[in-house]
Design a protein around this motif. Structure first.
Motif, PDB file in Angstrom:
ATOM      1  N   ILE B  49       0.757  -1.323   0.057  1.00  0.00           N
ATOM      2  CA  ILE B  49      -0.013   0.130  -0.078  1.00  0.00           C
ATOM      3  C   ILE B  49       0.788   1.486   0.240  1.00  0.00           C
ATOM      4  CG2 ILE B  49       0.020  -0.175   2.327  1.00  0.00           C
ATOM      5  CD1 ILE B  49      -3.085   0.822   2.277  1.00  0.00           C
ATOM      6  N   VAL B  50       0.511   2.286  -0.697  1.00  0.00           N
ATOM      7  CA  VAL B  50       0.994   3.581  -0.579  1.00  0.00           C
ATOM      8  C   VAL B  50      -0.222   4.569  -0.363  1.00  0.00           C
ATOM      9  CG1 VAL B  50       3.309   3.276  -1.879  1.00  0.00           C
ATOM     10  CG2 VAL B  50       1.023   4.123  -2.956  1.00  0.00           C
ATOM     11  N   PHE B  51       0.073   5.555   0.259  1.00  0.00           N
ATOM     12  CA  PHE B  51      -0.770   6.767   0.281  1.00  0.00           C
ATOM     13  C   PHE B  51      -0.567   7.867  -0.508  1.00  0.00           C
ATOM     14  CE2 PHE B  51      -0.586   4.725   4.733  1.00  0.00           C
ATOM     15  CZ  PHE B  51      -1.878   4.258   4.700  1.00  0.00           C
ATOM     16  N   ILE B  52      -1.514   8.322  -1.131  1.00  0.00           N
ATOM     17  CA  ILE B  52      -1.362   9.521  -1.688  1.00  0.00           C
ATOM     18  C   ILE B  52      -2.277  10.644  -1.176  1.00  0.00           C
ATOM     19  CG2 ILE B  52      -1.929  10.657  -3.802  1.00  0.00           C
ATOM     20  CD1 ILE B  52      -1.619   8.112  -5.108  1.00  0.00           C
ATOM     21  N   GLU B  53      -1.613  11.556  -0.516  1.00  0.00           N
ATOM     22  CA  GLU B  53      -2.168  12.929   0.433  1.00  0.00           C
ATOM     23  C   GLU B  53      -2.705  13.900  -0.348  1.00  0.00           C
ATOM     24  OE1 GLU B  53      -2.944  12.536   3.542  1.00  0.00           O
ATOM     25  OE2 GLU B  53      -1.552  10.895   4.301  1.00  0.00           O
ATOM     26  N   SER B  54      -3.991  14.343  -0.132  1.00  0.00           N
ATOM     27  CA  SER B  54      -4.262  15.584  -0.642  1.00  0.00           C
ATOM     28  C   SER B  54      -5.038  16.344   0.537  1.00  0.00           C
ATOM     29  CB  SER B  54      -5.474  15.527  -1.929  1.00  0.00           C
ATOM     30  OG  SER B  54      -6.590  14.697  -1.388  1.00  0.00           O
ATOM     31  N   PRO B  55      -4.995  17.542   0.415  1.00  0.00           N
ATOM     32  CA  PRO B  55      -5.339  18.592   1.693  1.00  0.00           C
ATOM     33  C   PRO B  55      -6.495  17.932   2.296  1.00  0.00           C
ATOM     34  CG  PRO B  55      -4.986  19.767  -0.317  1.00  0.00           C
ATOM     35  CD  PRO B  55      -5.128  18.437  -0.773  1.00  0.00           C
ATOM     36  N   ASN B  56      -7.600  17.344   2.001  1.00  0.00           N
ATOM     37  CA  ASN B  56      -8.717  16.806   2.539  1.00  0.00           C
ATOM     38  C   ASN B  56      -8.915  15.338   2.816  1.00  0.00           C
ATOM     39  OD1 ASN B  56      -9.283  16.627  -0.061  1.00  0.00           O
ATOM     40  ND2 ASN B  56     -11.502  17.209   0.246  1.00  0.00           N
ATOM     41  N   THR B  57      -8.131  14.331   1.937  1.00  0.00           N
ATOM     42  CA  THR B  57      -8.441  13.002   2.328  1.00  0.00           C
ATOM     43  C   THR B  57      -7.294  12.417   1.761  1.00  0.00           C
ATOM     44  OG1 THR B  57      -9.937  11.098   2.238  1.00  0.00           O
ATOM     45  CG2 THR B  57      -9.891  12.801   0.124  1.00  0.00           C
ATOM     46  N   LYS B  58      -7.314  11.191   1.305  1.00  0.00           N
ATOM     47  CA  LYS B  58      -6.145  10.390   0.728  1.00  0.00           C
ATOM     48  C   LYS B  58      -6.543   9.107  -0.123  1.00  0.00           C
ATOM     49  CE  LYS B  58      -4.880   7.199   4.805  1.00  0.00           C
ATOM     50  NZ  LYS B  58      -5.673   7.767   5.676  1.00  0.00           N
ATOM     51  N   VAL B  59      -5.794   8.963  -1.054  1.00  0.00           N
ATOM     52  CA  VAL B  59      -5.995   7.865  -1.972  1.00  0.00           C
ATOM     53  C   VAL B  59      -5.032   6.745  -1.376  1.00  0.00           C
ATOM     54  CG1 VAL B  59      -5.648   7.038  -4.513  1.00  0.00           C
ATOM     55  CG2 VAL B  59      -6.900   9.034  -4.096  1.00  0.00           C
ATOM     56  N   GLU B  60      -5.368   5.852  -1.327  1.00  0.00           N
ATOM     57  CA  GLU B  60      -4.578   4.353  -1.326  1.00  0.00           C
ATOM     58  C   GLU B  60      -4.556   3.829  -2.356  1.00  0.00           C
ATOM     59  OE1 GLU B  60      -5.773   4.007   3.600  1.00  0.00           O
ATOM     60  OE2 GLU B  60      -5.692   2.280   2.238  1.00  0.00           O
ATOM     61  N   LEU B  61      -3.222   3.313  -2.886  1.00  0.00           N
ATOM     62  CA  LEU B  61      -2.928   2.538  -3.973  1.00  0.00           C
ATOM     63  C   LEU B  61      -2.707   1.231  -3.342  1.00  0.00           C
ATOM     64  CD1 LEU B  61      -0.890   4.403  -6.357  1.00  0.00           C
ATOM     65  CD2 LEU B  61      -3.084   4.448  -5.929  1.00  0.00           C
ATOM     66  N   LEU B  62      -3.406   0.093  -3.769  1.00  0.00           N
ATOM     67  CA  LEU B  62      -3.154  -1.238  -3.436  1.00  0.00           C
ATOM     68  C   LEU B  62      -2.833  -2.245  -4.321  1.00  0.00           C
ATOM     69  CD1 LEU B  62      -6.763  -1.553  -1.559  1.00  0.00           C
ATOM     70  CD2 LEU B  62      -4.659  -0.794  -0.449  1.00  0.00           C
ATOM     71  N   GLU B  63      -1.621  -2.910  -3.878  1.00  0.00           N
ATOM     72  CA  GLU B  63      -1.161  -4.000  -4.975  1.00  0.00           C
ATOM     73  C   GLU B  63      -1.421  -5.438  -4.322  1.00  0.00           C
ATOM     74  OE1 GLU B  63       2.913  -3.629  -6.568  1.00  0.00           O
ATOM     75  OE2 GLU B  63       3.056  -5.809  -6.671  1.00  0.00           O
ATOM     76  N   PRO B  64      -1.969  -6.483  -4.705  1.00  0.00           N
ATOM     77  CA  PRO B  64      -2.076  -7.656  -4.043  1.00  0.00           C
ATOM     78  C   PRO B  64      -0.647  -8.412  -4.004  1.00  0.00           C
ATOM     79  CG  PRO B  64      -2.739  -7.854  -6.320  1.00  0.00           C
ATOM     80  CD  PRO B  64      -2.285  -6.364  -6.297  1.00  0.00           C
ATOM     81  N   LEU B  65      -0.465  -8.889  -2.758  1.00  0.00           N
ATOM     82  CA  LEU B  65       0.759  -9.548  -2.400  1.00  0.00           C
ATOM     83  C   LEU B  65       0.706 -11.059  -2.961  1.00  0.00           C
ATOM     84  CD1 LEU B  65       1.621  -8.461   1.387  1.00  0.00           C
ATOM     85  CD2 LEU B  65       2.959  -8.129  -0.906  1.00  0.00           C
ATOM     86  N   ASN B  66      -0.530 -11.694  -3.133  1.00  0.00           N
ATOM     87  CA  ASN B  66      -0.544 -13.011  -3.790  1.00  0.00           C
ATOM     88  C   ASN B  66      -1.957 -13.207  -4.291  1.00  0.00           C
ATOM     89  OD1 ASN B  66      -2.379 -13.378  -1.342  1.00  0.00           O
ATOM     90  ND2 ASN B  66      -0.268 -13.316  -0.267  1.00  0.00           N
TER      91      ASN B  66
END
Lengths: 143, 143
Positions: B49-66
């Motif tokens: 997972i990585v977080f992409i912050e914006s001033p009011n909320t965030k996006v999470e990018l998810l890559e499956p581990l398996n």
């Protein structure tokens, strides 16, 4: 890793395409206690729309007004509806477009900003460049 | 129409499933000037997972581990990725569950809150009840 430049501002809204806006919004209201705006018809954009406010951003439910609506094709592929796009605010759309093009991102349509549903200039970015996610950028001058 | 009760709080995040988190996050950083967090591996949730912050909320990018990852099936149907779910904060998950069940909404799985990726109790609501949109509710006590 922190970027030096931050182009994207607030998340203005998440748009969800729905086949029936009345039915869709009633479940948000009844089951989630959400505040639902009155329905607006935007014939120039081919949609009916309601806003679902939360403290930091909003969801927009969109129902197509006709077969030519920009969301009609999406609903053919997803008859129950689904998340259609997300919209970030930017303070200067021309600057954002320059950087996007320099980074190899395709702007949908002719690449020229149009006036969006909120009366501000908007563009849509090629979902193929953002992991299948349709991103709208909306210029908000008074940020 | 304004609801009297407001169950939903802040939009905590939008989750986007991606086949390659490195590739996906670099375009957000380079083209949109987004601030990207370092990558976290969450084996108990089957994702990176990585977080992409914006001033009011965030996006999470998810890559499956398996292959057993909860987002692997989604990526089989959407090989380029796409918006997977959105997460609202609630102050009391048990209260929210009671209202949801009373309104006829199905909670996914056994209906019992699990500990989510942020260490808080979460549930997921049946997308069929919300126009094809997968909604996560996360209890945030300190709101």
């Amino acid at each position: 890793m922190k970027g030096i430049l931050s182009e994207i501002g607030r998340l203005n809204h998440i748009a969800i395409a729905v086949p029936n806006i009345q039915k869709a919004s009633s479940i948000w209201e009844n089951a989630l206690g959400a505040n639902i705006s009155s329905t607006q018809s935007l014939p120039e954009h081919g949609v009916k729309i309601v806003f679902i406010e939360s403290p930091n951003t909003k969801v927009e439910l969109l129902e197509p007004l006709n077969k030519q609506s920009p969301i009609s094709k999406f609903l053919e592929r997803n008859p129950n509806g689904g998340m259609h796009h997300m919209c970030y605010e930017v303070s200067n759309l021309e600057n954002a477009i320059e950087k996007l093009i320099a980074a190899g991102v395709k702007i949908l349509g002719d690449g020229i900003p149009k006036i969006g549903a909120h009366g501000n200039p908007v563009i849509f970015l090629n979902p193929g460049d953002f992991s299948g996610t349709l991103i709208e950028l909306e210029e908000i001058k008074s940020n």
